[in-house]
Design a protein around this motif. Structure first.
Motif, PDB file in Angstrom:
ATOM      1  N   VAL A  98       0.830  -1.208   0.000  1.00  0.00           N
ATOM      2  CA  VAL A  98       0.000   0.000   0.000  1.00  0.00           C
ATOM      3  C   VAL A  98       0.863   1.256   0.000  1.00  0.00           C
ATOM      4  N   ASN A 126       0.592   2.946   8.246  1.00  0.00           N
ATOM      5  CA  ASN A 126       0.251   1.713   7.535  1.00  0.00           C
ATOM      6  C   ASN A 126       1.014   0.517   8.074  1.00  0.00           C
ATOM      7  N   ALA A 145      -4.808   3.412   7.009  1.00  0.00           N
ATOM      8  CA  ALA A 145      -5.612   2.355   6.410  1.00  0.00           C
ATOM      9  C   ALA A 145      -5.781   1.226   7.416  1.00  0.00           C
ATOM     10  N   GLU A 204     -10.314   6.491   5.801  1.00  0.00           N
ATOM     11  CA  GLU A 204     -11.229   5.992   4.772  1.00  0.00           C
ATOM     12  C   GLU A 204     -10.875   4.592   4.306  1.00  0.00           C
ATOM     13  N   SER A 205      -9.576   4.289   4.188  1.00  0.00           N
ATOM     14  CA  SER A 205      -9.152   3.001   3.626  1.00  0.00           C
ATOM     15  C   SER A 205      -9.252   1.842   4.614  1.00  0.00           C
ATOM     16  N   ASP A 258     -11.268  -0.569   1.421  1.00  0.00           N
ATOM     17  CA  ASP A 258     -10.180   0.089   0.703  1.00  0.00           C
ATOM     18  C   ASP A 258     -10.498   1.561   0.429  1.00  0.00           C
ATOM     19  N   GLY A 259     -10.425   1.985  -0.816  1.00  0.00           N
ATOM     20  CA  GLY A 259     -10.607   3.410  -1.098  1.00  0.00           C
ATOM     21  C   GLY A 259     -12.043   3.836  -1.329  1.00  0.00           C
ATOM     22  N   THR A 263      -6.207   1.021  -4.815  1.00  0.00           N
ATOM     23  CA  THR A 263      -7.446   1.614  -4.307  1.00  0.00           C
ATOM     24  C   THR A 263      -7.276   2.034  -2.847  1.00  0.00           C
ATOM     25  N   THR A 264      -6.560   1.221  -2.070  1.00  0.00           N
ATOM     26  CA  THR A 264      -6.281   1.595  -0.684  1.00  0.00           C
ATOM     27  C   THR A 264      -5.448   2.874  -0.657  1.00  0.00           C
ATOM     28  N   TYR A 305      -5.410   5.193  -2.850  1.00  0.00           N
ATOM     29  CA  TYR A 305      -6.255   6.329  -3.202  1.00  0.00           C
ATOM     30  C   TYR A 305      -7.042   6.834  -1.987  1.00  0.00           C
ATOM     31  N   GLY A 306      -7.534   5.904  -1.166  1.00  0.00           N
ATOM     32  CA  GLY A 306      -8.250   6.308   0.051  1.00  0.00           C
ATOM     33  C   GLY A 306      -7.376   7.167   0.955  1.00  0.00           C
TER      34      GLY A 306
END
Lengths: 344, 344
Positions: free
Chosen positions: B14, B98, B126, B152-153, B157-158, B328-329, B331-332
């Motif tokens: 990530v 993370n 995340a 958010e993640s 994910d995102g 996608t994670t 992006y979150g």
């Protein structure tokens, strides 16, 4: 506590659901948002018009409509018959435009919104017409007068679609979308899967109030096409008129085709698609398609709707709205009002 | 143009996807948001630590990781081995936490976040652990220092879940939710539907990097339970620990049961549910359930995830995330950073 006055154009199912919603949420709106919403004007085409600068009693307005009486009785001052004059005469901070959709021009709703913005009101609508036909003009006008033009309920009722891209999805580039955006045809196709003919399905839809007397806006794909146009214009940033959407309704589908698909584990759905490459739309269509159980469109039942967005950052973000009704549309209007007032 | 410096704890899949994302989006972030993001610190457990107040060259950091070398080489000043000392030594505006999830305590991630907030950084993660175990404390701390704690993640994910309720859904009261929140078990069940044994499915999952060496966090429902706890705590407003979720994994499901369901047109899914009445949770569970084609859970395939929210104003708002990955994670995390900086 901030008192915010609303001018309502249209007081049908959605307008009445909105009146009930803000009545039920009065305490919550005061406590959480510091808002006291009052309705200073209601204008209908066939059930009269009322202006009351002190706030129309909504319980009385609702009872008046239920009894089929005229709202004229509630007016505390002469309420002009002409809608633009009505808007000019109504002391309000926000216009709620809920007149019937005009798929081909977006008027007269756009004229109502234009007038309200010029008077310094925010404009909120569930009407797809002004979004698909006049988005650029109306949002520029709103920005120039420091007000907002919001329309969350225009697509998928109260489900957050437009506000999702205004807030939670920064720095995400939308590439395309695919979904089921017309509730009526989705229900009709399901009825036909259950063995009804097209005509029987229409009749059933009418009996539960889902199908209009003239069902052509739905079954010929106009409602879906105007939603594709609105999403393309606002979210993809590529202006598109409903007339430019490649449009095929469900009239051509036979019961035999639907039964055959069902036997093969597939379903016919009226699918809306748009995709772009750079600033060029490479597809914008409404057409019946067979979908299998591996598609998220497969389980979209009854009057539910669904859209899946493809972004550079999220390959497939789907939004499903189940069991919508006038209450969900009314909620979208309320969300828009709160977001307009708090600048979101 | 505002230069914003980031301190990254963890630089696995990530973290590396995040570094590639902000490199690719550099121009967009400058032009649309006036942001110039630089990474001033990266700390890993086993691949070294680097601090560079002028901004670590991300391309070099990514190559260093790919070659299995140590990030120590990139440090422009001594980088403390102790994580809390590292955070104290790193000049940054935002902490990106993370580190691996601890399902039972949320530590040491919560300690990292606490330290960063006290130093005046925003904290973005995340990691589900600190959300499920320390949400109230960490968000109060963030508010008290005028910073944000965003995550958010941590769930799906995102896909925008938490930010949806912060922005687009004002005056909506969440009553409950139901969904599929663990990607790994969803894929394993699908493999078993295709005839694989549980062990073969696990082996396949490992071969494509979906299943951990020790799959128990997924197959015993811990990952799903901590997500139920996070959603209950943050969105329902009812604090809940993962240990308090009624939890049943997928180990008890036989291939025979799965085949029988399939024959009957049903699918077994690991379903997450929570519902409240007033301020009392009346259900919070993770358990295998059979779902039919009429359920939106039926078509949630592969590693996709889905949640449907029941609100007083919207009876069924579903969010589907298809084909998630480290990107996608990542992006979150980026969405959280932008939203923290612009106050959304």
């Amino acid at each position: 506590m901030k008192q915010v006055s609303l001018c309502m154009i249209g007081f049908g199912n959605v307008g009445q659901a909105f009146a009930r919603l803000i009545t039920r949420k009065k305490d919550e709106l005061e406590q959480r948002y510091g808002l006291n919403l009052i309705v200073t004007g209601i204008a209908t085409a066939r059930h009269g018009k009322a202006i009351d600068a002190g706030g129309i009693r909504l319980s009385v307005a609702l009872r008046t409509m239920q009894r089929g009486a005229s709202l004229d009785l509630l007016s505390q001052q002469p309420a002009p018959q002409d809608m633009l004059e009505f808007i000019a005469a109504c002391p309000a901070d926000v216009l709620l435009e809920n007149s019937p959709v005009n798929h081909h021009t977006g008027e007269p709703a756009a004229a109502h919104i234009r007038a309200a913005l010029r008077q310094g009101m925010h404009a909120v609508t569930a009407n797809k017409g002004p979004v698909a036909h006049h988005y650029q003009e109306l949002s520029s006008l709103a920005a120039s007068v420091g007000r907002r033009f919001l329309f969350e309920s225009a697509v998928m009722d109260g489900a957050p679609i437009f506000s999702l891209f205004r807030g939670p999805l920064p720095a995400a580039e939308l590439i395309g979308f695919r979904g089921i955006l017309n509730s009526c045809t989705n229900l009709l196709l399901e009825m036909m899967e259950q063995g009804k003919t097209f005509e029987e399905a229409i009749e059933y839809g009418r009996s539960i109030g889902i199908t209009e007397t003239d069902p052509s806006a739905d079954v010929d794909g106009w409602d879906a096409a105007i939603k594709v146009a609105a999403l393309s214009t606002v979210l993809l940033g590529i202006p598109l008129k409903p007339q430019e959407v490649q449009r095929e309704g469900i009239r051509g589908l036979t019961q035999k085709q639907i039964a055959a698909a069902r036997k093969a584990g597939q379903r016919w759905k009226l699918v809306c698609t748009a995709r772009r490459r750079g600033s060029q739309l490479i597809e914008a269509s409404v057409k019946p398609q067979q979908v299998g159980p591996d598609s998220p469109l497969f389980a979209v039942n009854g009057t539910s709707s669904f859209v899946q967005f493809q972004m550079d950052t999220l390959p497939g973000l789907g939004i499903l709205e189940s069991d919508p009704g006038p209450e969900t549309t009314a909620y979208g209007l309320l969300a828009d009002i709160i977001n307009a007032l708090r600048g979101q």
